[in-house]
Design an enzyme around this catalytic site. Structure first.
Site, PDB file in Angstrom:
ATOM      1  N   ARG A  15      87.066  45.399  57.345  1.00 17.03           N
ATOM      2  CA  ARG A  15      88.306  45.230  58.103  1.00 17.03           C
ATOM      3  C   ARG A  15      89.109  46.530  58.160  1.00 17.03           C
ATOM      4  NH1 ARG A  15      85.038  41.540  58.069  1.00 17.03           N
ATOM      5  NH2 ARG A  15      85.600  39.327  58.185  1.00 17.03           N
ATOM      6  N   ASN A 539      96.439  32.882  62.917  1.00 14.84           N
ATOM      7  CA  ASN A 539      96.239  32.405  64.287  1.00 14.84           C
ATOM      8  C   ASN A 539      97.500  31.726  64.817  1.00 14.84           C
ATOM      9  OD1 ASN A 539      95.762  29.207  64.336  1.00 14.84           O
ATOM     10  ND2 ASN A 539      94.926  30.036  62.417  1.00 14.84           N
ATOM     11  N   CYS A 594      81.948  34.678  86.629  1.00 18.27           N
ATOM     12  CA  CYS A 594      80.938  35.404  87.408  1.00 18.27           C
ATOM     13  C   CYS A 594      80.705  36.811  86.850  1.00 18.27           C
ATOM     14  CB  CYS A 594      81.327  35.462  88.884  1.00 18.27           C
ATOM     15  SG  CYS A 594      82.749  36.512  89.240  1.00 18.27           S
TER      16      CYS A 594
END
Length: 1025
Positions: A15, A539, A594
């Protein structure tokens, strides 16, 4: 980090490598640092730089352990005080065990005005804490005069004020000032002019500054630019001049540019010269003169110590007056100065003998980062002073008697000098919930221990929870953990380590997530016992949930986070500030479907594609396969239903997997070879068949132009290591999900080559499939797409064959889904993703990424370093003291910092907004109206109760996503007679629900008015007013 080969231990440093890079890490592994002074800031710096991974650190201190030290040095224990050990000797082994790669030794000889300083030539950086100014100047002069200069840092904390000074020599080269990775920006146009003007594709912001240089790649037409660098002059956020292009060819299309990072030189002056004309960083623009005011006050404090050979006595008015007089005298001699702040000087005099552990943690984080900069030349250094005061922490204590601040002979004496006995007692009584025991969580627990937060004897308690186990990569910054703790729970291990710092804490450790599924544990009753909540989460979703629970239960929340050298703190206080959910960050930009499937243009696209392939083939499909066969009892039963014309979701995919299921290692290798052909040759051939290179759009422009890259088919070559890695890693993963054994011999090149000799590759036939080019199109759900009659017949035929061939035994109706694990190099997961991404990048002429970068992007790794986590936790703990003291809104501070630049910004939290309903009725996010019902309470009763209690007419009632009452909806008027219990159907034990209620406007032609949530209690007994 292995000393001989300089190999970086990625399992420990991964990290941090993403923050500093390998070059800086290797320089650190060859560097020695001398650190003097092991009080609060000194031990913080020692912890952070040893975790970072230097070659050697010498801890110098001549003092003996005292009870006072227990409140500032988390590595000094009560037994060290009782046995009268030297501080350096007590902490050395505890610092050393933070990192086995760092040699830590001690020095307890005197360092004073008579010491021969030649021994300092053995070090690349010298740090002084707890040193008199005269010694700082002498050591700095010596360091500055060396060739090359020894980098010098001094760090002082006195009560509410801190200072950091840096001198890295007259010519200090920084090779990367920001640490930000340059992005590829695609080009829309370049004019042929003097100067030529470049415009970015789709008005993408270039984020450049005038004077910076860029490098060009893949430009068509104006090809002379490719590989060259140009200096830019910014014209707008998406355009800039690049000098004379009038003699170049006409630009046609395509190309991109990348910022060229160039080394930058920094010049430093000695401490002696900087004293009178200081160059300072301003962290708080609400008080821009504070750094210079602290500079004068702390220089006066240095003079006071030289004259009196002591610090000012606590609460001594005469000493405060003397210090104020000295400050005025010092200020008069300064070239760069601000008006003297008498209040600041008085508080400095009053608290100078004290220590605020969180302030030491915050400044220790910043100073530690400067040490790493000094050694590596990575990131912009501090020039040259950093000053900070926390006067907001003590101003409200002005009226307390002096006795409240006097020492009492315990570990909290240093803290008591600053905040007083009354506030110390409030900290001891605190009941706090810490969510998360990672890097920030460990640092917070250290601060709790030093502050005495949640003492059992005072009926206080610290509740902590974290569901994770300790991994080796955690040890680089989660300093409460050691190698023998690996695979043990974070929360219980952290609790045990916290009690080693302060055995009087009451810590209750849990292993749960905090989420809707655990509301029976972390219920309203649980929150009602708390004073506040601290989050140490990684988070946004978890933060939003905890925030909603704090708002619902009227509890303060202290949130923080880091990313590399960046950090933020957010203070949320009931009825004073907005909440975390009051603001929304812009959603993360998704890569169009796409683009991922057919038109990647940058390496991030190919890495995400490879990661998606892993997830689809080795996790989602096996899970879907297992779920299907758990739902449907047998293959014969499925065949019977399909023949009867039933459409079973997922049946086509499941039967395809069953039909193609390999039985042995050789078939896994064959499958992998066919995947190579499909992904890296046929895909390219199909795209070029559908869109030949000369294809043009309706406007006449080329289809294959930037950012679209035409693919080039790749022919398989077993001698190519990348091709071999893809085959072996893919075959291994297929073997893993199908529970097929393999040996080391099976993985050898000769074994795989022998198998591949017999693999027949079908000839490519162009497909009639439509290729998606619309960037707004979403990925279709294969399971829910209708099957053609031909596909249904084929599936039935394949299932019949499987049944007749006895291929539907129980073991063949099971697969083993894989969970992507980026940190285990033995499982083949990163081998597959790196090889697949690199091959796809090669197919599209994209510069491939190494395994290190691929791992960060594919694993969504958040770069992290101990310096930032220490700083952010210290800043949060300072705000915690203010909240416990009940201080007003004006004293609260949020913070954003980037230690790399360095930038530190304090701001006021967002004040709570009050929304107007009507007729002097207002509400905020913290308001919750309450109605108590009973078993036979109807919806009509509820609406009448709201009208009577709050004086406003309800018009609509919603519970979650369910509309209980909307007058215009058919049949809703009849609901008025139904009971609330029947309408809501609460789960067993549920005491209340929060309802969204709209209210009648003042005028009939206006829209209904929003209001606060209305909490409906199902019985009066459950609602204790």
């Amino acid at each position: 980090m292995a000393e001989d080969s300089m190999e970086i231990d990625d399992s420990l440093y991964s990290r941090q490598r993403y923050v500093l890079g390998d070059s800086a890490m290797q320089q650190m592994a060859q560097s020695a640092v001398f650190l003097s002074g092991l009080g609060g800031p000194g031990i913080e710096i020692a912890k952070n730089i040893v975790l970072a991974g230097l070659k050697a650190v010498t801890l110098h201190d001549t003092k003996q352990c005292e009870t006072w030290d227990l409140g500032s040095n988390f590595f000094i224990h009560k037994e060290d005080v009782l046995s009268q050990r030297k501080r350096a000797e007590a902490v050395c082994p505890r610092v050393a065990e933070l990192n086995p790669y760092v040699h830590v030794d001690t020095s307890i000889t005197a360092l004073d005005d008579n010491t021969d300083l030649s021994f300092l030539r053995n070090y690349q950086c010298v740090i002084l804490t707890e040193a008199r100014l005269s010694l700082q100047k002498r050591v700095n002069d010596f360091c500055h005069a060396q060739c090359p200069p020894i980098r010098f840092i001094s760090c002082d904390t006195y009560g509410i004020s801190v200072r950091v000074f840096c001198d890295f020599g007259e010519d200090f080269e920084v090779f990367d000032s920001t640490g930000e990775e340059p992005k590829e920006i695609f080009i829309q146009s370049i004019t042929r002019d003097n100067p030529g003007v470049l415009t970015c594709l789709d008005n993408q912001p270039h984020c450049l500054q005038t004077g910076q240089c860029i490098v060009f790649r893949e430009v068509n037409g104006m090809e002379e630019l490719n590989g060259t660098s140009r200096q830019v002059t910014v014209l707008s956020p998406h355009s800039f001049a690049i000098g004379d292009t009038s003699q170049l060819q006409e630009y046609t299309h395509g190309g991109f540019f990348v910022l060229l990072k160039t080394p930058k030189m920094y010049t430093f002056e000695t401490l002696e010269r900087q004293l009178w004309d200081p160059q300072v960083l301003t962290p708080d623009f609400s008080k821009p003169e504070a750094p210079l005011q602290i500079h004068a006050a702390m220089l006066a404090l240095d003079t006071f110590q030289e004259q009196e050979n002591r610090l000012p006595n606590i609460g001594c008015l005469q000493d405060a007056q003397t210090l104020l007089k000295l400050t005025e005298e010092v200020n008069a001699t300064l070239r760069n100065k601000a008006p003297v702040n008498a209040e600041l000087v008085q508080w400095l005099a009053r608290t100078a003998r004290g220590t605020l552990p969180p302030l030491a943690a915050a400044v220790g984080g910043l100073a530690s980062q400067e040490v790493l900069k000094a050694i590596t030349g990575k990131f912009a250094p501090l020039q040259q002073w950093f000053y900070l005061d926390v006067i907001e922490l003590v101003k409200p204590l002005q009226s307390l008697p002096v006795d409240d601040f006097l020492p009492r002979g315990d570990r909290y004496d240093g803290l008591r000098v600053c905040i007083g006995e009354s506030l110390c007692r409030e900290l001891h009584k605190l009941r706090v919930f810490l969510v998360g025991c990672g890097a920030i969580g460990c640092e917070m627990l250290k601060n709790f221990a030093l502050l005495g937060v949640g003492l059992g004897q005072s009926s206080g308690e610290v509740y902590i929870t974290d569901p994770d186990l300790i991994e080796k990569s955690n040890l680089n910054r989660q300093f409460l953990f050691r190698p023998h703790h690996i695979q043990k729970p974070k929360s219980t291990t952290a609790a045990e380590a916290t009690l080693n710092i302060n055995p009087d804490l009451q810590v209750d450790a849990h292993l749960n997530k905090v989420c809707p599924a655990t509301e029976s544990i972390y219920s309203d009753s649980f929150y009602s016992r708390l004073n506040l909540v601290v989050t140490a989460l990684d988070n946004v979703e978890a933060r939003r949930y905890v925030d909603s629970r704090c708002v619902s239960n009227q509890r303060a929340l202290l949130d923080s986070g880091t990313m590399g050298t960046k950090g933020h703190t957010e203070i949320i206080v009931p009825n004073l500030t907005e909440s975390y959910n009051s603001h929304r960050d812009p959603p993360e930009e998704e890569i169009p479907f796409c683009t991922l499937k057919s038109f990647p243009s940058v390496i991030e696209h190919t890495i995400q594609w490879a990661r998606d392939k892993f997830e689809n083939a080795f996790a989602l499909k096996p899970s879907m396969y297992n779920n299907f066969w758990q739902t449907h009892i047998s293959a014969e039963f499925v065949l019977q239903r399909m023949q009867a014309g039933e459409s079973l979701e997922g049946s086509f995919e499941v039967i395809k997997l069953l039909n193609r299921r390999p039985h042995c290692w050789e078939q896994c290798v064959t499958l992998a070879r066919l995947k190579f052909e499909k992904y890296f040759k046929r895909k390219a051939l199909q795209l070029l068949h559908a869109f030949p290179l000369d294809t043009r759009l309706k406007d006449g422009s080329l289809f294959w132009q930037s950012p679209k890259r035409p693919p080039a088919p790749i022919d398989f070559d077993l001698k190519d290591p990348l091709h071999f890695t893809f085959i072996v890693s893919t075959a291994r993963l297929f073997a893993d999900i199908y529970n097929i054994p393999y040996s080391e011999k099976d993985l050898r090149g000769d074994t795989v080559a022998e198998i591949l000799l017999h693999v027949k590759i079908p000839e490519y036939q162009p497909s009639v499939k439509c290729i998606e080019t619309d960037e707004s199109a979403k990925k279709p759900d294969q399971l829910k797409m209708p099957l053609s009659s031909e596909e249904e017949r084929a599936a039935i035929g394949q299932l019949k064959l499987a049944i007749s061939g006895d291929f539907v035994k129980a073991d063949r109706l099971r697969m083993s889904p894989l969970e992507f694990e980026k940190d285990d190099d033995s499982n083949g997961h990163m081998d597959f993703v790196t090889a697949a991404s690199s091959l796809r990048a090669k197919m599209y002429s994209i510069e491939p990424a190494d395994r290190f970068k691929t791992k960060r992007i594919a694993g969504k790794i958040i770069p992290a370093i101990a310096t930032a986590t220490a700083a952010v936790a210290g800043l949060v703990a300072l705000e915690l003291i203010k909240i416990v003291g009940g201080f007003g809104f004006e004293s609260l501070k949020n913070c954003f910092f980037n230690l790399a630049l360095p930038v530190i910004l304090f701001t006021e939290p967002a004040a709570v907004k009050r929304a107007y309903i009507r007729e002097n009725i207002y509400f905020s996010i913290w308001d919750c109206w309450t109605i108590s019902g009973r078993e036979d309470f109807t919806l009509s009763d509820f609406m009448n109760a709201v009208r009577e209690k709050y004086g406003i007419e309800p018009t609509m009632v919603v519970h979650g996503v369910k509309m209980l009452y909307v007058p215009v909806m058919p049949g809703h008027t009849k609901r008025l007679k139904l009971t609330m219990l029947k309408l809501i159907k609460p789960s067993a034990g549920r005491q209340y629900v929060d309802l969204t209620v709209s209210f009648a406007p003042e005028r009939a032609d206006e829209e209904d008015l929003p209001g606060p949530p209305v909490r409906y209690f199902f019985s009066r007994a459950e609602h204790a007013p």
